[in-house]
Design an enzyme around this catalytic site. Structure first.
Site, short mmCIF file in Angstrom:
data_model
loop_
_atom_site.label_atom_id
_atom_site.label_comp_id
_atom_site.label_asym_id
_atom_site.label_seq_id
_atom_site.Cartn_x
_atom_site.Cartn_y
_atom_site.Cartn_z
N LEU A 233 0.77 -1.38 0.05
CA LEU A 233 -0.12 0.00 -0.04
C LEU A 233 0.83 1.28 -0.09
O LEU A 233 1.74 1.32 0.83
CB LEU A 233 -0.91 0.12 1.28
CG LEU A 233 -1.95 1.14 1.29
CD1 LEU A 233 -2.78 1.33 0.13
CD2 LEU A 233 -2.80 1.17 2.78
N ASP A 234 0.55 1.98 -0.96
CA ASP A 234 1.46 3.29 -1.22
C ASP A 234 2.69 3.11 -1.10
O ASP A 234 3.66 4.10 -0.91
CB ASP A 234 0.80 4.29 0.03
CG ASP A 234 -0.38 4.81 0.08
OD1 ASP A 234 -1.03 4.98 -1.05
OD2 ASP A 234 -1.26 5.18 1.07
N GLU A 235 3.19 2.35 -1.59
CA GLU A 235 4.71 2.04 -1.59
C GLU A 235 5.28 1.86 -3.10
O GLU A 235 6.42 1.35 -3.18
CB GLU A 235 5.09 0.80 -0.72
CG GLU A 235 5.09 1.31 0.78
CD GLU A 235 5.65 0.18 2.04
OE1 GLU A 235 6.49 -0.57 1.26
OE2 GLU A 235 5.18 0.37 2.91
#
Length: 290
Positions: A233-235
Site C-alpha cells: 500500500l502506497d509503496e
C-alpha cells in the site's frame, strides 16, 4: 506546448538492457536503416545496477514503413543486446480509465487537461463507488460506471473493473482519489499500468482527516506523491512528487485547498509522462525522462 505528433509518422522507442558499449550506435544505426530521424533522445546509465535506459522519439520519412515493419526489424537488435523494449506511435492516445470516490479535484483536472489537449489520453470510462460525479462525467460525455464496494461485494466489484479494462482495451488505470484499497490480486493484474495519488506530509499522517492531523502538528510542507500501484500500500515506484510550503496562518480547510492543488498537478504530470512513454521502472525506482 510542443507540437502534437503526426499520426503514422512519429514513434517512440523505449528500452532497457545490461549496459555495454555500442548501444547508442545500435539504435541509431537501426534508425538510419529505416529512414528514421531523431526528434528527441534521452538516456541514463544506472551504474550501480549496470543497466542502460533510453527513450528515442523519431519520425520516419518513408511512407511505406509501418509500425509492424519497425518492430520486426528492431527485434534482432534487441535480442543481440538483451533489451526489454517497446515501440509505439507517438500520436496514439493512451486509453485511460479513471477511478474516483468523493473527492473530485483530480478527476476534474484530468478531464479539463484532456479536453484542452494538454494530455494525450482517451477516457472511455469513469468508475466510482459513489454517484457524486456522474453528472460531471455526463458533461464530458464519458460513460460513468457506478460500482459500489463493500467488504462482501469487493471481489465482484474488482471482477467488474477488470472486465471493463479488458472490454475497453484500457492501457492505464488512474486512481484519482479513489478511496478503496485494491486487493493484492488486482494490484498484480494491473502492475505497471495503474497510477495512484496520495498526500505527502512531513511527518506522515495516515488514517482519517490527515489535513487536520497536519494542522495540529503545525506542518510546514504539504505535498503529494504519484506512484505505481503495487500490493504494498502506497509503496509503489514513485513517478512524481511535489511540495508546497505552508505556515501557521492556514487553518485545516486552507491546507485541504493547498493539498488538492498539488495533488492535481502531481497526478497530471505522472499521467502525462506515462502516456508519452517517459516512465520506465528500474526495480523499486523509476527512470523518468522529463
Amino acid at each position: 506546448m510542443s507540437p502534437r505528433p503526426r499520426p503514422g509518422r512519429e514513434y517512440v522507442l523505449t528500452l532497457s538492457c545490461p549496459d555495454s558499449a555500442g548501444l547508442v550506435h545500435a539504435v541509431s544505426g537501426f534508425l538510419v536503416r529505416n529512414s528514421g530521424n531523431i526528434l528527441e533522445s534521452q538516456q541514463f546509465d544506472d551504474r550501480l545496477q549496470g543497466r542502460f535506459f533510453m527513450r528515442v522519439h523519431f519520425d520516419v520519412s518513408d511512407p511505406n514503413v509501418e509500425p509492424a515493419h519497425l518492430r520486426d526489424r528492431f527485434g534482432p537488435v534487441a535480442q543481440a543486446h538483451d533489451m526489454s523494449w517497446t515501440l509505439s506511435e507517438a500520436a496514439t492516445p493512451t486509453r485511460t480509465l479513471i477511478m474516483v470516490s468523493k473527492f473530485g479535484h483530480c478527476l476534474n483536472d484530468l478531464l479539463f487537461r484532456r479536453r484542452t489537449g494538454a494530455l494525450n489520453i482517451e477516457i472511455p470510462a469513469i468508475v466510482s463507488n459513489h454517484r457524486d460525479f456522474e453528472s460531471l462525467a455526463e458533461t464530458y460525455q464519458i460513460p460513468f460506471h457506478h460500482i459500489p464496494v463493500t467488504k462482501e461485494t469487493k471481489p465482484e466489484a474488482e471482477a467488474r473493473l477488470l472486465e471493463l479494462v479488458r472490454e475497453l482495451d484500457i492501457d492505464l488505470v488512474v486512481l484519482a482519489r479513489y478511496m478503496q484499497v485494491l486487493s493484492d490480486d488486482l494490484c498484480k493484474r494491473l502492475e505497471g499500468k495503474a497510477i495512484n495519488i496520495h498526500h505527502s506530509f512531513l511527518p506522515s499522517f495516515k488514517g482519517a482527516r490527515p489535513y487536520n492531523q497536519a494542522y495540529q502538528r503545525g506542518v510546514k510542507l504539504v505535498g503529494a506523491t504519484a506512484h505505481f500501484v503495487t500490493p504494498d500500500l502506497d509503496e509503489g515506484q514513485i513517478i512524481e512528487q511535489d511540495v508546497v510550503r505552508v505556515d501557521h496562518s492556514l487553518d485545516p480547510r486552507d491546507l485541504v485547498t493547498v493539498g488538492r492543488d498539488v495533488e492535481a498537478q502531481v497526478l497530471a504530470n505522472a499521467v502525462k509522462w506515462h502516456s508519452e512513454s517517459r516512465v520506465m521502472v528500474d526495480g523499486n525506482r523509476t527512470v523518468v525522462f522529463r
